[in-house]
Design a protein around this motif. Sequence first.
Motif, PDB file in Angstrom:
ATOM      1  N   GLY A 232       6.439   0.036  -2.291  1.00  0.00           N
ATOM      2  CA  GLY A 232       5.141  -0.497  -1.920  1.00  0.00           C
ATOM      3  C   GLY A 232       4.835  -0.358  -0.440  1.00  0.00           C
ATOM      4  O   GLY A 232       3.726  -0.650  -0.014  1.00  0.00           O
ATOM      5  N   GLY A 233       5.807   0.083   0.334  1.00  0.00           N
ATOM      6  CA  GLY A 233       5.593   0.150   1.782  1.00  0.00           C
ATOM      7  C   GLY A 233       6.135  -1.118   2.384  1.00  0.00           C
ATOM      8  O   GLY A 233       5.487  -2.158   2.322  1.00  0.00           O
ATOM      9  N   ILE A 234       7.321  -1.038   2.966  1.00  0.00           N
ATOM     10  CA  ILE A 234       8.017  -2.254   3.395  1.00  0.00           C
ATOM     11  C   ILE A 234       7.160  -3.061   4.376  1.00  0.00           C
ATOM     12  O   ILE A 234       6.518  -2.505   5.244  1.00  0.00           O
ATOM     13  CB  ILE A 234       9.406  -1.924   3.986  1.00  0.00           C
ATOM     14  CG1 ILE A 234      10.198  -3.195   4.276  1.00  0.00           C
ATOM     15  CG2 ILE A 234       9.310  -1.062   5.216  1.00  0.00           C
ATOM     16  CD1 ILE A 234      11.476  -3.258   3.490  1.00  0.00           C
ATOM     17  N   GLY A 235       7.125  -4.346   4.188  1.00  0.00           N
ATOM     18  CA  GLY A 235       6.316  -5.199   5.050  1.00  0.00           C
ATOM     19  C   GLY A 235       4.936  -5.448   4.501  1.00  0.00           C
ATOM     20  O   GLY A 235       4.187  -6.243   5.039  1.00  0.00           O
ATOM     21  N   ASN A 236       4.598  -4.795   3.396  1.00  0.00           N
ATOM     22  CA  ASN A 236       3.304  -5.031   2.775  1.00  0.00           C
ATOM     23  C   ASN A 236       3.530  -5.864   1.510  1.00  0.00           C
ATOM     24  O   ASN A 236       3.968  -5.347   0.492  1.00  0.00           O
ATOM     25  CB  ASN A 236       2.671  -3.673   2.442  1.00  0.00           C
ATOM     26  CG  ASN A 236       1.366  -3.816   1.689  1.00  0.00           C
ATOM     27  OD1 ASN A 236       0.975  -4.909   1.304  1.00  0.00           O
ATOM     28  ND2 ASN A 236       0.693  -2.708   1.479  1.00  0.00           N
ATOM     29  N   PRO A 237       3.275  -7.172   1.577  1.00  0.00           N
ATOM     30  CA  PRO A 237       3.641  -8.055   0.462  1.00  0.00           C
ATOM     31  C   PRO A 237       3.015  -7.616  -0.866  1.00  0.00           C
ATOM     32  O   PRO A 237       3.692  -7.571  -1.891  1.00  0.00           O
ATOM     33  CB  PRO A 237       3.087  -9.415   0.893  1.00  0.00           C
ATOM     34  CG  PRO A 237       2.956  -9.343   2.368  1.00  0.00           C
ATOM     35  CD  PRO A 237       2.666  -7.910   2.695  1.00  0.00           C
ATOM     36  N   MET A 238       1.731  -7.270  -0.844  1.00  0.00           N
ATOM     37  CA  MET A 238       1.097  -6.890  -2.099  1.00  0.00           C
ATOM     38  C   MET A 238       1.595  -5.534  -2.579  1.00  0.00           C
ATOM     39  O   MET A 238       1.650  -5.256  -3.775  1.00  0.00           O
ATOM     40  CB  MET A 238      -0.422  -6.883  -1.948  1.00  0.00           C
ATOM     41  CG  MET A 238      -0.990  -8.267  -1.706  1.00  0.00           C
ATOM     42  SD  MET A 238      -0.418  -9.498  -2.915  1.00  0.00           S
ATOM     43  CE  MET A 238       0.388 -10.692  -1.868  1.00  0.00           C
ATOM     44  N   GLY A 239       1.989  -4.683  -1.649  1.00  0.00           N
ATOM     45  CA  GLY A 239       2.607  -3.406  -2.003  1.00  0.00           C
ATOM     46  C   GLY A 239       3.914  -3.638  -2.736  1.00  0.00           C
ATOM     47  O   GLY A 239       4.219  -2.956  -3.723  1.00  0.00           O
ATOM     48  N   ALA A 240       4.684  -4.622  -2.274  1.00  0.00           N
ATOM     49  CA  ALA A 240       5.963  -4.933  -2.913  1.00  0.00           C
ATOM     50  C   ALA A 240       5.728  -5.377  -4.355  1.00  0.00           C
ATOM     51  O   ALA A 240       6.488  -5.024  -5.260  1.00  0.00           O
ATOM     52  CB  ALA A 240       6.696  -6.021  -2.124  1.00  0.00           C
ATOM     53  N   VAL A 241       4.669  -6.150  -4.559  1.00  0.00           N
ATOM     54  CA  VAL A 241       4.359  -6.613  -5.911  1.00  0.00           C
ATOM     55  C   VAL A 241       4.019  -5.423  -6.809  1.00  0.00           C
ATOM     56  O   VAL A 241       4.565  -5.263  -7.904  1.00  0.00           O
ATOM     57  CB  VAL A 241       3.182  -7.609  -5.878  1.00  0.00           C
ATOM     58  CG1 VAL A 241       2.724  -7.936  -7.285  1.00  0.00           C
ATOM     59  CG2 VAL A 241       3.589  -8.869  -5.133  1.00  0.00           C
ATOM     60  N   ALA A 242       3.149  -4.553  -6.311  1.00  0.00           N
ATOM     61  CA  ALA A 242       2.781  -3.362  -7.082  1.00  0.00           C
ATOM     62  C   ALA A 242       4.010  -2.500  -7.334  1.00  0.00           C
ATOM     63  O   ALA A 242       4.215  -1.991  -8.448  1.00  0.00           O
ATOM     64  CB  ALA A 242       1.705  -2.577  -6.337  1.00  0.00           C
ATOM     65  N   GLY A 243       4.830  -2.340  -6.298  1.00  0.00           N
ATOM     66  CA  GLY A 243       6.043  -1.537  -6.423  1.00  0.00           C
ATOM     67  C   GLY A 243       6.967  -2.106  -7.489  1.00  0.00           C
ATOM     68  O   GLY A 243       7.548  -1.357  -8.279  1.00  0.00           O
TER      69      GLY A 243
END
Lengths: 291, 246
Positions: A232-243
């Motif tokens: 998701g792109g480290i440091g991007n909380p919503m990216g982590a969720v999508a990831g």
Amino acid sequence: MPEQLFQFLVTGITVGSTYALVGLGFALIYNASDVVNFAQGEFVMLGAMAAIALLGAGLPLPLAAILATLATVGVGLLLERFAIEPALGASVVTTIIITIGAAIFLRGIAMLLWGKDFHSLPPFTGDAPIQLGGATVLPQSLWVLGVTVALVVLVRLFFNRTLIGKALLACSFNRAAAQLVGINVRMMLRLAYGLSAGLGALAGILIAPITFSSYEAGVMLGLKGFSAAIVGGIGNPMGAVAGGLLLGVLESLGAGLVSSGYKDAIAFLFVLMVLFFEPTGLFGHKAAERV
Amino acid sequence: MPSESPAPAAEILLEVVGLSSYYGPVCAIQQADLHIRAGDLVAIVGGNGAGKTTLLHTLSGLHPASAGCIRFAGKDITRAATHRIVAAGICQVPEGRLVFAPLSVEDNLRLGAFRQRDQDWIRRQTQQVYALFPILAERRHQLAGTLSGGQQQMLAIGRALLGHPRLLLLDEPSMGLAPLLVEEIFRVIVELNSQGVTILLVEQNARAALRIAKRGYILETGRIVKTAPATELLADDAIRRAYLGY
């Protein structure tokens, strides 16, 4: 076949939700300190194992879950206070190695406390499967999904709407500038560790009725959560969720369509591919910065 | 409480005695003495690597002092943590602006007031900053990282003003700006000072700094080599040759 695909999707999203929560924990600490906390998976394991132990001691499930989460938050705070804070000012790599050491330590403690056996938590609300468009959904899956959605919304509100959340982000953008507006960076670091320990513990408790837990359960879950954060792109909380969701679904599809033996391999292959073609992650910051 | 009137012999707000500061084995600040009275506008000038930024970082607690003493409003703050120093009223506009690039202009200003509790005051002060820099009001919802260098400098100053400074430290505010913008920034610094904000300005652009300052310090390889009223420094032949280039 379509029903089967739908079934894989449901399973994938359930497992992926756990990865998402773990990834969220990674993103929180990374945002506060640029450090990847490799003890994140141990928070997941501690949450699950503590809840199982407390339930075994005769406490009702909701109380056991709450106490286990609080206890894990406590462990996160202690970890920050006695392992991370003394090394404040050390390089990021040094701190990451400290978190790896902490993970091994926590795993050892868990093994001494609860042995090497697998343990399980009963489902929160029975295990009568629900038929949903040809797929079988366990009630526990709905719990996992519901709580994950709620937590993700809360974390989002925290970062976008609260001053403390923005202050935490400010620490990651520029620590010196954050200090110069009067933000106590140590407090923010404690907050980040406490929050990610809590998120990890909740993830562990939610998934424990579906997958079994043991003192070692945190290793794989931690790696998957880390992968989710990277994808998701480290440091991007919503990216982590999508990831996390993406990873869970891919894994489940891979296990179902190819072979369950390749489940983990498929997940990590996917991470490698993402890093190869999109090194900042699928949803990484496209930096808007002028120098 | 902030003393708004710069009386002739105002109280000494900041007093630095025998301050030394090291970077590893390198002594970046040696035995520095300086003082700033309430309402003053003091400039510290010196070349590249003279220790100007280290001095400001030591004052703000970002860099540890190895010897000496810093007193602010009568209290010893030599070993205080940065957030406490900010709470006491020393706000710094850091070198290179260091705005929070991925946050909006508004959020940057709000974070500047992180230690302020009075919501009314924060609202009024934000409006004052917008009055001082109208361009920031126009771009309040824009991400700070997309502003021009000059606008980022304005934002950095505005952010520090929201910290309710009794002493404002400015580190190279003219760096990398076009001459017209430098003029604009320096005009604002004078205006702030006339409103009663005590200012310590650190500059490589010695001429511009000494023109607006009341008093100046010359810093050379970590030592304060001279202090005098700014007009005197501007007229000093040796200083003119070394720092003013004419």
